[in-house]
Every structure is written in structure tokens, then in C-alpha cells.
Enzyme design. Structure first.
Site, PDB file in Angstrom:
ATOM      1  N   LYS A   1      44.857  44.248  33.757  1.00 37.16           N
ATOM      2  CA  LYS A   1      45.369  43.719  35.110  1.00 37.16           C
ATOM      3  C   LYS A   1      46.398  44.979  35.498  1.00 37.16           C
ATOM      4  CE  LYS A   1      45.563  40.046  37.820  1.00 37.16           C
ATOM      5  NZ  LYS A   1      44.658  39.151  37.918  1.00 37.16           N
TER       6      LYS A   1
HETATM    7  N1  GLU Z   1      41.965  38.925  40.369  1.00 37.33           N
HETATM    8  C1  GLU Z   1      40.876  37.939  39.960  1.00 37.33           C
HETATM    9  C2  GLU Z   1      41.325  37.126  38.613  1.00 37.33           C
HETATM   10  O1  GLU Z   1      42.624  37.155  38.525  1.00 37.33           O
HETATM   11  C3  GLU Z   1      39.552  38.667  39.586  1.00 37.33           C
HETATM   12  C4  GLU Z   1      39.498  39.771  38.696  1.00 37.33           C
HETATM   13  C5  GLU Z   1      38.036  40.702  38.599  1.00 37.33           C
HETATM   14  O2  GLU Z   1      37.217  40.101  39.486  1.00 37.33           O
HETATM   15  O3  GLU Z   1      38.033  41.280  37.964  1.00 37.33           O
HETATM   16  O4  GLU Z   1      40.611  36.730  37.926  1.00 37.33           O
END
Ligand code: GLU
Length: 424
Positions: A114
């Protein structure tokens, strides 16, 4: 135990503290794999970057950015990037860890990562936002890549920001690398169905959970916190299934309508004004009263830590669908379990987004694109199958769906770790 703990200051209800408590609860179910549990309690790698940009007024502003790779055991890192004034290292560590769990829970061949920048993007011009995105991408460019770690949208980031990230990375490596990010615009290797995928996954897992507890969606009352990409798409699908969206809350305020909102009017209102406040098809109510609204289904689809112990005691819903990451504190989780309120946890409930991100990544590599129907059918199948497996695990161990999801996911991650061993 984890050296990273000296950099952050987790509390029982903070994101990393909540995550650690969730991991502790699965240790009894890990058997011999339990000896690897420390791998889950410490991120593999965390990068902190300074992001300086020249503002439109000629001054230079500095923002702090992060990219945390919690686990790369099962594949490349995968997870979004958020731009928000409250972003901290601790929060990004937890969000990265939840991505590891989520990706393993739906069996995607990814680890968890993240990123984020502590910034209020609403205060930046479009040009400043582009500069911020590009400089951040260059700074984290040393650890991301189509086979290393693949960012995607999250809170306050979108397809345009992904396009700038893809372009910056591509220019830096001297080759067009569409697979470095997902959630891109369609004309740049994006996937059909990606924008609404998270909301669709919330609906699919909610539909399945409702069926299992004999909750009829027809006329069911739904309250939604966060009316962005996730909350609004989920609300639309529930309304199509016959449910009524009776309350909505976001940063702008809280509105309610016991007969259900007309979403064909509410969604354009939110797009035009930036929030639910001021919508003529509902009544304004005090923010805290949102948690007392009579409803069958509550969808927290905003930020972490919203469903606190006090709110959990007051909640009227039978079913909580965690569209957001980490919306429920550990204390609230226990109260909901005691009260017989079923919680479909974030790490399965909102996995639809990253599942279609995986489809996008696969399509980019094969340079062969699927129809929206193929995407939605595949998404449905993966989510239904994953939830069924988790449900059976919960029944077998007599634990909550959250602990069952962690048990399934941690077992997959640690089996991979056990097979790989440590090197060097
Ligand atoms: N931000 C989204 C989540 O928290 C998607 C992450 C992604 O598609 O890599 O799952």
C-alpha cells in the site's frame, strides 16, 4: 517482536494495533505454520519518501509519502495509493497488511502493499496534483514495477492519477509499462468493470451473506457511510436488487429518507457538489445519529476506525458489509459478534476491486481484453467461491467470518513461506 514497532505507536484501536489483534486470533488455527507468524507481524519493507513540488504560486511544498510492501511471499506486492491529510506510516503498514490478507483470501497470486501521501488533494490544482503524483512515483520507482509491486487507486486517487503514475514509471524505465499500475483509463490498458468492481464485490458478498441468514434484500433498508466509488456503486446494486438506501453519510454530512433515496438523483448530486449534503431528496440529520438509523444492512465504506464500540452497541443492522478497509475496531467487532450481528469483513467484502485489478494486470500482459460481462461473471464466481470457503471455515472452527478469513489467508501465505524457507 517487530523492529518496525519502534517507528510507529499503535494503540488497541489504531490500524496497525487492530491488524495485530486480528492476526493473534488466528494463531490457534495455524498449527505448525504458527512458527512463521512473525512474518505477518512485520512488514517486509517500508519506504518513506519526501515529495517536494513547486506550487503554482512559485513556493516549494514538501509532502511525506510512503510505499509499504507487507509481504511478497505469494507474488508481487499489490495495493492502492491514497492521498489524504491523515495518512501515516502506521496506517499504510496496516493497509498493506490487509492487502496481503485480502489477496490471499481470494487466492490472487499477489503479496500485499500500500502507498500514500499525507496531503489534502482538494487544496491542490490539477497541475500541482500531477506534479505530486509524478514525483511520488519517481521516488517509489525503486521498489515498484509490473513484477515487483503494482499500485492502484484508493481513497482520493483515480484513473487519471494511475495514468500519470504509469507514464512517469514508463518514461523512467524507457519503455511503456502498462502493467505497473491497475485502475488505469480504458484507453491505456485499463479494464472494463474496474471502477465499480469494489462496490460490486460488496454487493455480491452481501447478497450471499444475506441469503445465508435469510435476510430478504427486497425492501431491506441499507445505510451507507462513504458515498464515493465504493459506497455509491454498492448502493446502486442493492437498490437494483430491491433494497432501499435509507441513510448516507460522507465528509459533507448525513442524509436520510425512510422511503429510500432516488439514486438516479443522489449520485449526480454527489458528483456535482462533492458530497451528499444538500440533497433535496432526503433530510439532513446529525452525523452521530447515522449509527442509530433503523436498517437491516450497514455498509461502512469510508475510512478506518468508524465503527467504534459505542456505535456497535447502538447499531440496528443485522448485517455489516465492510466496504472500507479497517472500519471496525476490535472492541466493536466483539460487541457485534455478541449481539449476533453478522460482519462480512473488509478482507473479503471489498476484495472485488483488487480482483478486477488482477484481471487488468493479466489482460495487460496478454494484450487481450475481456468483455465487461466476462469480467463480472468471473468476479462473481471468485467472490462467491471465496466466501463459501470462508463460511465453511467459520463453521468448522466456530469463529467469526473475520477470523475465518484470516485463517484461510494466513494459512496460504505461511504455507508459501514454509515452502520457500528463509534465504539468505
Ligand atoms: N485500493 C483497493 C483496495 O483497498 C484496490 C487495490 C488494488 O486494486 O490493488 O483493495
Amino acid at each position: 517482536m517487530s523492529s518496525f514497532l519502534s517507528y510507529v505507536n499503535p494503540t488497541a484501536d489504531s490500524p496497525w494495533g487492530t491488524y495485530l489483534a486480528q492476526v493473534d486470533r488466528v494463531i490457534p488455527y495455524l498449527g505448525h505454520l504458527g512458527r512463521w507468524v512473525g512474518m505477518l507481524k512485520c512488514p517486509k519493507r517500508a519506504l518513506i519518501v519526501d515529495v517536494p513540488i513547486e506550487l503554482d504560486n512559485g513556493t516549494v511544498a514538501h509532502f511525506e509519502g510512503y510505499r509499504v510492501q507487507h509481504s511478497l511471499t505469494r507474488g508481487p506486492g499489490k495495493g492502492g495509493v491514497r492521498f489524504h491529510p491523515d495518512v501515516t506510516l502506521e496506517e499504510v503498514m496496516a493497509l498493506a497488511a490487509w492487502m496481503s490478507i485480502k489477496n490471499a483470501a481470494v487466492n490472487l497470486p499477489f503479496g500485499g502493499a500500500k502507498g500514500g501521501i499525507r496531503v489534502d488533494p482538494k487544496l491542490l490544482s490539477r497541475h500541482e496534483l500531477e506534479k505530486l503524483t509524478r514525483r511520488y512515483t519517481s521516488e517509489i520507482g525503486i521498489i515498484i514495477g509490473p513484477q515487483q509491486d503494482i499500485p492502484a487507486p484508493d481513497v482520493n486517487t483515480n484513473a487519471q492519477i494511475m495514468a500519470w503514475m504509469m507514464d512517469t514509471y514508463s518514461m523512467n524505465v524507457g519503455a511503456t509499462a502498462t502493467g505497473v499500475v491497475t485502475g488505469k483509463p480504458l484507453h491505456l490498458g485499463g479494464s472494463l468493470g474496474r471502477i465499480k468492481a469494489t462496490g460490486r464485490g460488496v454487493f455480491v458478498t452481501g447478497r450471499e451473506a444475506a441469503r445465508r441468514i435469510s435476510l430478504d434484500l427486497d425492501d431491506a433498508r441499507v445505510a451507507v457511510q462513504g458515498f464515493g466509488n465504493v459506497g455509491s456503486a454498492a448502493a446502486e446494486l442493492f437498490a437494483q436488487a430491491g433494497a432501499k438506501i435509507v441513510a448516507a453519510q460522507d465528509h459533507s454530512g448525513t442524509i436520510c429518507n425512510a422511503n429510500g433515496f432516488d439514486l438516479a438523483e443522489l449520485i449526480p448530486h454527489v458528483k456535482a457538489t462533492g458530497g451528499v449534503a444538500g440533497f433535496m431528496g432526503g433530510e439532513a440529520m446529525a452525523n452521530e445519529e447515522f449509527w442509530d438509523v433503523p436498517c437491516e444492512i450497514m455498509i461502512p465504506a469510508a475510512l478506518e476506525g468508524q465503527l467504534t464500540a459505542d456505535r456497535a452497541r447502538r447499531l440496528k443492522a443485522r448485517l455489516v458489509l465492510e466496504g472500507a478497509n479497517g472500519p471496525t475496531t476490535t472492541g466493536a467487532d466483539d460487541i457485534l459478534t455478541d449481539r449476533g450481528v453478522l460482519v462480512v469483513p473488509d478482507v473479503i467484502c471489498n476484495a472485488g476491486g483488487v480482483t478486477v485489478s488482477y484481471f487488468e494486470w493479466v489482460q495487460d500482459f496478454s494484450s487481450f481484453f475481456w468483455t465487461e460481462d466476462e469480467i463480472n461473471v468471473r468476479l462473481d464466481k471468485i467472490m462467491v467461491g471465496a466466501l463459501k470457503n470462508i463460511w465453511e471455515t467459520a463453521d468448522r472452527h466456530k469463529v467469526s467470518l473475520r477470523t475465518a478469513t484470516f485463517a484461510v489467508a494466513c494459512e496460504r501465505i505461511l504455507q508459501a513461506r514454509d515452502a520457500r524457507g528463509l534465504y539468505p
